[in-house]
Enzyme design. Structure first.
Site, PDB file in Angstrom:
ATOM      1  CG  HIS A 256      85.909 -35.622  51.865  1.00  0.00           C
ATOM      2  ND1 HIS A 256      87.141 -36.131  51.548  1.00  0.00           N
ATOM      3  CD2 HIS A 256      85.055 -36.096  50.920  1.00  0.00           C
ATOM      4  CE1 HIS A 256      87.052 -36.876  50.445  1.00  0.00           C
ATOM      5  NE2 HIS A 256      85.791 -36.875  50.050  1.00  0.00           N
ATOM      6  CG  ASP A 342      84.374 -34.546  47.506  1.00  0.00           C
ATOM      7  OD1 ASP A 342      84.033 -33.703  48.364  1.00  0.00           O
ATOM      8  OD2 ASP A 342      85.489 -35.098  47.513  1.00  0.00           O
ATOM      9  CD  GLU A 343      85.914 -39.092  46.950  1.00  0.00           C
ATOM     10  OE1 GLU A 343      86.526 -39.869  46.212  1.00  0.00           O
ATOM     11  OE2 GLU A 343      86.476 -38.378  47.805  1.00  0.00           O
ATOM     12  CB  ALA A 344      78.383 -37.702  50.740  1.00  0.00           C
TER      13      ALA A 344
END
Ligand code: TNX
Length: 528
Positions: A256, A342-344
Site C-alpha cells: 500500500h 496488511d495485504e502485502a
C-alpha cells in the site's frame, strides 16, 4: 341511552387525555432514547425546566462544554461562579467517583439543578454528551423540560474507535474535525487516520518533502487529492484531545505504498507490476524524483490492493522508514503508531517479517506502541504490540497467542464502507452487505473462538474511502451504523439487544437530524 351517554364521554376524556399528554412534562428519565445506552438510569418522576435564566457553573477550562450545552439548548446560558441559583447546571470534578474510572460520570437531574460529576475531564465530556442528547426534545409551551433522576455511566471497552481513510479520497481538516465531533458525541475515543496508501500520501514529512508534495496530488478517480501539513495535523490532534479522542496515525507499509514510490525513485522497487489501469504521471507542477537511473513509479488512481511494496534491496528504504516514523511520532502525543502491514501480496514472506520486525523496533525507539493489521502476527510481535483483526481469524488468534492485544474490526460486521444492501448508491460489498442490525448484533468477546474479552482492547469501525468522496458520503455510510458500534464499545453486553436498540434508534432520529447528519433510513427501523 347508555350508549349515547357513553360515547361523548369517551371522546371527551380522550380529548382531555391527549391535551394533557401534550402538556405533561416528560417525567421518565428511564425511557429516554440515549445512545449509547447508559449503564444505570434511575428516574425520579419530576422535571427540570431549562430557561434563559438557567446558569452554568463550571471551571474556565470546561467552558467549551458549557458552550456546547448552550448550543444544544438553543439559548446562550450565562456562566456564573460557584454559588446557589434558582436554576443551574453544574460541571464538577469529584474524586469520590473514582470507581467510575476516568471516562465514567454521574449525571443528576433535580427540579432546580443538573449536575455532571466525574474524576476527570473525560468523564465530564461524556456526561455533557448525555445531557446534550436529553436537550433534544420538543418544547412544551416553549419550555424545555428534562426528566429528573440519576445516570451513572462508564464504558465497557477502553478502545472505542473509527478509522478514516484519507488516502483513497482526501478530506479537509474541517471534515476530519467534524468527524471527530460526531464520533466523540457518541463516546468514541479513538480516531485512526489511514494517512497513506497507493493513491495518496497525506502527511507532510519534512525530511522527505516530495512524499506529500508529489505523492499527495491525486486520489481514486483522479481528483486533486491534498495533504495535511504538520501544523494541520497538530490542529486535528488538539481538536481531538479536547474531545477525549486520541489520534492514531497509520503509515501503511510495506505494501500500500505506491504514493511514496512515486515520489522518490530511491525507494522504488524496479520489479513493481503496476496495475493495468490507474497510472497517472501527475500534475505538471510536481514530479517524482529520479535516483540515478532509478525512476519513481507513476501515481495511481485505481482501486487495486496489495500490488506495491517497499524493497529491502533499495539502500534508502530503511532510512525512509525511520525518518517517517520519527517525524510523525514526534507530532503525535498519543501512545500509538499504526504501521499497516496488511495485504502485502507481493512482498516475500521473509522480507515481510523483516520489515515488521524493523518497524516494531523503530516504533519502540520512538516511544510508541506498535499497532498493525492482523497479518503482523507472522512477525516477532509480543505483548507490546496490538493487532487489528479484520479478515483472518487465524492471524488474529496467532497474534493473541503471542500476547498481543486485539482491536476488533471484523469486516463483515463493522466495515462502514460496505453497502447496506445491493441498492446502496456508494460502497463496496466484498466482505458483506451490512444492514444496521448486522452491524449491531454481535459481541466482540465471542466473535472469534479463542480470542476472549481479556485479549480485546475494544472495537473500531473503519471507513475506507475508495467510493466515498465527500463528507455527505461519509455520514451516509457511517450513520446510523457507527452509533451502534459506539454502543457495542460502551454499553455492557448483557444490556444490549437489537429489539430494544432499534426502538431507541428510531426515537433518536430527531437528534441525528439536529446534528445535521443525512443518515441511511434503514427499513429495519421505525424512524420517528
Ligand atoms: C481491505 S482492510 C483493505 C483496504 C481496502 C478495504 C476496502 C484492510 C486492512 N485492507 O485496503 O480499502 O479492504 O473495503
Amino acid at each position: 341511552m347508555m350508549k349515547a351517554l357513553f360515547r361523548p364521554t369517551l371522546i371527551f376524556s380522550l380529548v382531555v387525555f391527549l391535551v394533557s399528554c401534550k402538556n405533561t412534562p416528560p417525567t421518565n428519565l428511564a425511557t429516554e432514547s440515549l445512545i449509547p445506552k447508559p449503564v444505570s438510569v434511575t428516574a425520579t418522576g419530576k422535571a427540570f425546566e431549562l430557561s434563559a435564566s438557567t446558569v452554568l457553573v463550571l471551571n474556565d477550562e470546561y467552558k467549551m462544554l458549557g458552550d456546547s450545552i448552550s448550543a444544544a439548548a438553543g439559548v446562550s446560558l450565562k456562566f456564573e461562579k460557584e454559588g446557589t441559583y434558582k436554576s443551574a447546571i453544574y460541571l464538577k470534578i469529584d474524586s469520590a467517583l473514582a470507581e467510575l474510572g476516568r471516562e465514567g460520570y454521574e449525571l443528576t437531574i433535580e427540579p432546580a439543578s443538573i449536575t455532571v460529576k466525574a474524576i476527570d475531564r473525560a468523564g465530564l465530556f461524556y456526561g455533557t454528551q448525555t445531557l446534550i442528547q436529553l436537550l433534544t426534545r420538543p418544547r412544551v409551551e416553549n419550555n424545555l423540560l428534562i426528566p429528573t433522576g440519576t445516570i451513572r455511566d462508564f464504558p465497557n471497552y477502553s478502545w472505542r474507535g473509527s478509522m478514516l481513510d484519507v488516502s483513497r479520497h482526501f478530506f479537509s481538516v474541517a471534515d476530519v474535525k467534524r468527524y471527530i465531533d460526531l464520533i466523540s458525541h457518541y463516546k468514541m475515543n479513538v480516531l485512526h487516520l489511514h494517512l497513506t496508501d497507493d493513491q495518496g500520501w497525506r502527511i507532510e514529512i519534512k525530511s522527505w518533502p516530495n512524499l506529500a508534495v508529489h505523492g499527495g496530488t491525486t486520489q481514486v478517480g483522479g481528483g486533486k487529492g491534498g495533504y495535511y501539513t504538520q501544523e494541520d495535523y497538530k490542529s486535528i490532534v488538539a481538536h481531538a484531545a479536547q474531545r477525549n479522542v486520541v489520534i492514531v496515525p497509520e503509515i501503511d507499509m510495506p505494501s500500500h505504498i505506491n504514493s511514496a514510490l512515486a515520489a522518490y525513485g530511491s525507494i522504488n522497487n524496479p520489479d513493481t507490476k503496476f496495475p493495468k489501469d490507474g497510472a497517472y504521471a501527475g500534475p505538471v507542477e510536481t514530479r517524482g524524483i529520479m535516483d540515478g537511473n532509478n525512476k519513481p513509479t507513476n501515481l495511481y488512481t485505481g482501486m487495486d490492493v496489495g500490488w506495491s511494496t517497499l524493497s529491502l534491496a533499495r539502500p534508502s528504504t530503511l532510512q525512509f522508514v525511520n525518518d517517517v516514523i520519527r517525524e510523525l511520532a514526534e507530532i503525535t502525543p498519543g501512545p500509538y503508531f499504526h504501521i499497516g502491514g496488511d495485504e502485502a501480496h507481493v512482498t516475500k514472506k521473509e522480507d515481510y517479517i523483516k520489515f515488521i520486525n524493523h518497524f516494531s523496533e523503530i516504533v519502540k525507539a520512538n516511544n510508541k506502541q506498535m499497532i498493525g493489521w492482523e497479518e503482523i502476527s507472522q512477525a516477532n510481535i509480543d505483548g507490546n504490540s496490538i493487532a487489528q483483526h479484520w479478515a483472518s481469524e487465524e492471524h488474529a488468534k496467532a497474534a493473541a497467542a503471542k500476547g498481543a492485544k486485539i482491536i476488533m474490526s471484523p469486516s463483515k460486521k463493522v466495515y462502514l464502507d460496505m453497502q447496506y444492501d445491493s441498492t446502496t448508491r456508494i460502497g463496496l460489498h466484498w466482505a458483506a452487505y451490512i444492514e444496521v442490525d448486522d452491524c449491531y448484533n454481535w459481541d466482540p468477546a465471542t466473535r472469534v473462538q479463542g480470542i476472549t474479552r481479556d485479549n480485546i482492547m475494544g472495537i473500531e469501525a473503519p471507513v475506507w474511502t475508495e467510493t466515498i468522496e465527500n463528507m455527505a458520503d461519509i455520514e451516509y455510510m457511517a450513520f446510523p451504523r457507527l452509533i451502534g458500534v459506539a454502543e457495542i464499545g460502551w454499553t455492557p453486553t448483557e444490556a444490549r439487544t437489537w429489539d430494544e436498540y432499534k426502538v431507541r434508534l428510531g426515537k433518536h432520529a430527531p437528534h441525528l437530524q439536529k446534528l445535521g447528519i443525512d443518515f441511511y433510513r434503514s427499513p429495519k427501523v421505525n424512524w420517528e
